[in-house]
Design a protein around this motif. Structure first.
Motif, PDB file in Angstrom:
ATOM      1  N   GLU B  56       0.820  -1.220   0.000  1.00 29.15           N
ATOM      2  CA  GLU B  56       0.000   0.000   0.000  1.00 29.15           C
ATOM      3  C   GLU B  56       0.853   1.269   0.000  1.00 29.15           C
ATOM      4  OE1 GLU B  56      -0.068  -2.508   2.063  1.00 29.15           O
ATOM      5  OE2 GLU B  56      -0.030  -1.906   4.162  1.00 29.15           O
ATOM      6  N   SER B  57       2.154   1.138   0.259  1.00 24.35           N
ATOM      7  CA  SER B  57       3.054   2.273   0.213  1.00 24.35           C
ATOM      8  C   SER B  57       4.479   1.736   0.230  1.00 24.35           C
ATOM      9  CB  SER B  57       2.846   3.198   1.421  1.00 24.35           C
ATOM     10  OG  SER B  57       3.327   2.579   2.600  1.00 24.35           O
ATOM     11  N   LEU B  59       6.546   2.556   2.357  1.00 22.55           N
ATOM     12  CA  LEU B  59       6.769   2.347   3.778  1.00 22.55           C
ATOM     13  C   LEU B  59       6.338   0.941   4.176  1.00 22.55           C
ATOM     14  CD1 LEU B  59       7.339   3.648   6.489  1.00 22.55           C
ATOM     15  CD2 LEU B  59       5.150   4.788   6.339  1.00 22.55           C
ATOM     16  N   ALA B  60       5.154   0.537   3.730  1.00 19.14           N
ATOM     17  CA  ALA B  60       4.689  -0.814   4.022  1.00 19.14           C
ATOM     18  C   ALA B  60       5.633  -1.833   3.381  1.00 19.14           C
ATOM     19  CB  ALA B  60       3.268  -1.013   3.509  1.00 19.14           C
ATOM     20  N   ASN B  63       8.813  -2.556   5.315  1.00 16.39           N
ATOM     21  CA  ASN B  63       8.521  -3.312   6.535  1.00 16.39           C
ATOM     22  C   ASN B  63       8.153  -4.759   6.219  1.00 16.39           C
ATOM     23  OD1 ASN B  63       8.639  -1.540   9.121  1.00 16.39           O
ATOM     24  ND2 ASN B  63       7.778  -0.219   7.553  1.00 16.39           N
ATOM     25  N   MET B  64       7.570  -4.972   5.056  1.00 14.62           N
ATOM     26  CA  MET B  64       7.340  -6.351   4.619  1.00 14.62           C
ATOM     27  C   MET B  64       8.676  -7.040   4.352  1.00 14.62           C
ATOM     28  SD  MET B  64       4.127  -5.947   2.055  1.00 14.62           S
ATOM     29  CE  MET B  64       2.575  -5.251   2.600  1.00 14.62           C
TER      30      MET B  64
END
Lengths: 67, 355, 242
Positions: B56-57, B59-60, B63-64
């Motif tokens: 979704e971004s 940023l996501a 982190n994934m």
């Protein structure tokens, strides 16, 4: 026959067990533990039903229940 | 190992290289000029039974990558400058948890939203941390589509070997250009390259593992940082990479990386045919910076000059200056915001460097 | 006599740093009990939040990962996708899940990731000193709403669970609380269901637990449980939302 064992050194003195005990069997122990806290203690084994409510509500897993 | 020749863009070569190198997990978000990389992964990863997620971004996505890497697989994300800015917190966490990770930055003009033209203005961001704390990422800078493909293998190997994030620093020209390259056929399912006893796999038969970067007990964080510093010292000594041309007799040595080095190289080769004593150092690793070759030249020569050429206003310039230790002059030519130094400008700069 | 209640194996024999009467201690234990009863300790991977429970992994006895603030569901999504045979859960507070992490929360839910989410709602930010949370009640005084939360300035308490229940890929959402031993037993049942759903590949399952923070609510632990029963659960109704 039932009883509880309270780990008085782990007890933080939140007293949630006292309000959860239907028999009013738990009370504050006036002797401080090593945390500087007055922990709780069972007044009398005879008063314990073994319902486990105190152990269930204790956030610090201080209570073991025997039946 | 079967190999074949394909005509492919830089973006897709990077994707193909990652898959061949055993990338099991990719998360990305669309951003120009690297969308072809994400699209390629979306098609080919599921075909090879690997995981692709359009996050979704950015940023996501980073982190994934943290999660997939903590679970012990080769994990990758890609983006371009503004999206890489979004990933900085995540990269700091990955470095702090000593996890391997592959991050590809196809640089574009900045700052801010900038434009979608090529740029090299994220050098500082890549080599000076970018995120908070005392950590470093490997930074590898391909200049050719073949090299972009090949460096994926090296990059994933370095990431696993040192338990560290790796940044591939490309730019819009490299990402979009098409060149014929040789690719290796890869297995449908890769076998693990490196044992990862620290990975989160479920604690069957062992003590639980924790992936973390948090050290609150007195002295623990400093001790951990010293451990990281020791690792970086080893890396700085062992993992310097560059290409050198005509260094033996060059009076002016051009220093350029990535796409910029291709333009510089053609100028160097051209001027060489006219008898000019010009050379080129093309750093391939930007962190660790190949300072040894600069130090060696600076300490053992006189009357030589470096000319650093970047698509920025002087970022790698500082690493050259530091490596040269003030012993030789360092000049600079740069354009940014999507501008690319031309052959004419380079020749002019060489002339003025020689005077 | 037989021992009928003791510390579960998945909860380490250490004292926690949590305040007296904090709900985290109870929630950690319930998760540990469920993990033990389902026999999945060696398959479980937990993802800890940023908040008071930032070191939850020091208290459980299975594989865990940290996550940057709010990003636990992104981290967990990836772990589960690359290790689908493991049981992956996140444990998050109101800031982690419904403020900074809102994007990751909604999209992991919308993708229907086969995850178990334990959402600890105590209507405040504990670790950083009692600031307003998205779920802070109107009129509730906090370190950043000294006069009490006002709708025209800070909006309304966020009903993230109700919002997530609207998503077709979300399979199970239940709100429970820790206001009494009976409610705690119901909480355990919901946690168990959320873990079972994952084991049966049923999809995204979330349990919101109304939890006490006596320290920053400024009342005693016993009064805190009563406040949950009498006030908080009127704003955040207990029950199954999906």
């Amino acid at each position: 026959m039932a009883k509880i064992k309270i780990d008085r050194e782990k007890c933080k003195g939140c007293l949630l067990c006292i309000s959860s005990c239907q028999k009013g069997s738990i009370t504050v122990d006036q002797h401080l533990n090593k945390r500087g806290v007055k922990p709780v203690k069972l007044k009398d084994n005879a008063l314990c039903l073994g319902c486990m409510m105190c152990a269930i509500i204790c956030p610090d897993c201080c209570i073991e229940v025997y039946k | 190992m079967i190999s074949k020749k394909v005509l492919i863009t830089g973006n897709e070569a990077i994707a193909e290289g990652a898959i061949s190198a055993g990338c099991e997990f990719y998360a990305g978000y669309p951003i120009t000029p690297q969308n072809e990389l994400t699209a390629y992964m979306s098609k080919h990863m599921p075909q090879k039974k690997r995981i692709f997620i359009q996050a979704e971004s950015e940023l996501a996505a980073i982190n994934m990558v943290f999660g997939a890497s903590a679970a012990g697989v080769r994990a990758m994300t890609s983006s371009s400058s503004p999206g890489i800015s979004l990933k900085q917190e995540g990269i700091s966490y990955i470095a702090g948890a000593e996890l391997p990770a592959m991050i590809v930055n196809i640089m574009r003009g900045g700052p801010g939203l900038g434009n979608i033209m090529p740029s090299q203005a994220d050098y500082f961001q890549a080599t000076r941390g970018g995120g908070h704390g005392d950590y470093h990422c490997f930074v590898l800078a391909p200049a050719y589509v073949q090299e972009a493909y090949d460096l994926m293998f090296l990059g994933f190997d370095l990431a696993d070997k040192y338990r560290n994030p790796v940044i591939i620093l490309g730019d819009g020209i490299l990402g979009q250009m098409m060149e014929p390259i040789v690719v290796k056929q890869h297995a449908t399912r890769h076998t693990p390259h490196v044992k990862k006893p620290w990975a989160l796999t479920g604690c069957l038969g062992r003590e639980p593992n924790i992936a973390k970067s948090f050290y609150m007990r007195e002295g623990d964080l400093e001790r951990f940082n010293l451990k990281l510093q020791k690792k970086y010292q080893v890396i700085k000594a062992k993992e310097q990479r560059y290409e050198g041309l005509f260094l033996d007799d060059a009076r002016v040595i051009i220093v350029a990386y990535g796409t910029m080095s291709r333009i510089a190289k053609s100028v160097v080769i051209n001027l060489r045919t006219k008898g000019e004593r010009i050379g080129l150092i093309r750093p391939i690793g930007l962190w660790p910076f190949p300072r040894d070759i600069f130090r060696h030249i600076a300490r053992n020569s006189r009357r030589r000059k470096f000319l650093v050429i970047e698509m920025s206003y002087g970022q790698m310039l500082e690493d050259v200056q530091l490596s040269v230790e003030g012993k030789l002059p360092v000049e600079f030519l740069g354009r940014s915001g999507g501008g690319v130094p031309t052959e004419k400008e380079i020749i002019k700069a060489i002339k003025s460097a020689k005077s | 006599m037989k021992k009928i209640f003791s510390r579960p194996k998945s909860l380490r024999e250490v004292s926690t740093h949590y305040c007296p009467g904090c709900g985290h201690g109870i929630a950690h234990r319930l998760i540990a009990e469920v993990v033990d009863e389902l026999g999945i300790r060696e398959r479980v991977i937990g993802v800890a939040p940023v908040g008071c429970a930032v070191i939850a992994y020091d208290y459980w006895n299975f594989d865990c990962s940290e996550a940057a603030h709010g990003r636990a569901l992104a981290v967990a999504t990836a772990i589960k996708r690359v290790r689908p045979e493991n049981i992956v859960f996140t444990y998050q507070g109101d800031g982690d899940l419904a403020a900074i992490g809102t994007g990751e929360t909604i999209h992991a839910a919308n993708r229907g990731e086969n995850l178990t989410v334990i959402f600890i709602n105590n209507a405040i930010y504990g670790m950083t000193g009692g600031q307003m949370a998205p779920t802070t009640l109107l009129g509730q005084k906090t370190a950043t709403t000294l006069e009490g939360r006002q709708a025209n300035l800070q909006g309304y308490p966020l009903k993230i669970s109700e919002m997530l229940a609207l998503l077709p890929a979300v399979k199970y959402v239940e709100r429970v609380c820790l206001s009494s031993a009976q409610e705690i037993m119901k909480t355990k049942k919901a946690i168990r269901q959320a873990f079972l759903n994952q084991m049966q590949n049923k999809g995204f399952s979330l349990v919101e637990i109304l939890s006490p923070c006596p320290t920053y609510w400024g009342i005693s632990p016993t009064q805190s449980l009563n406040w949950i029963r009498d006030v908080m659960s009127k704003e955040f109704p207990i029950g199954r939302l999906k």
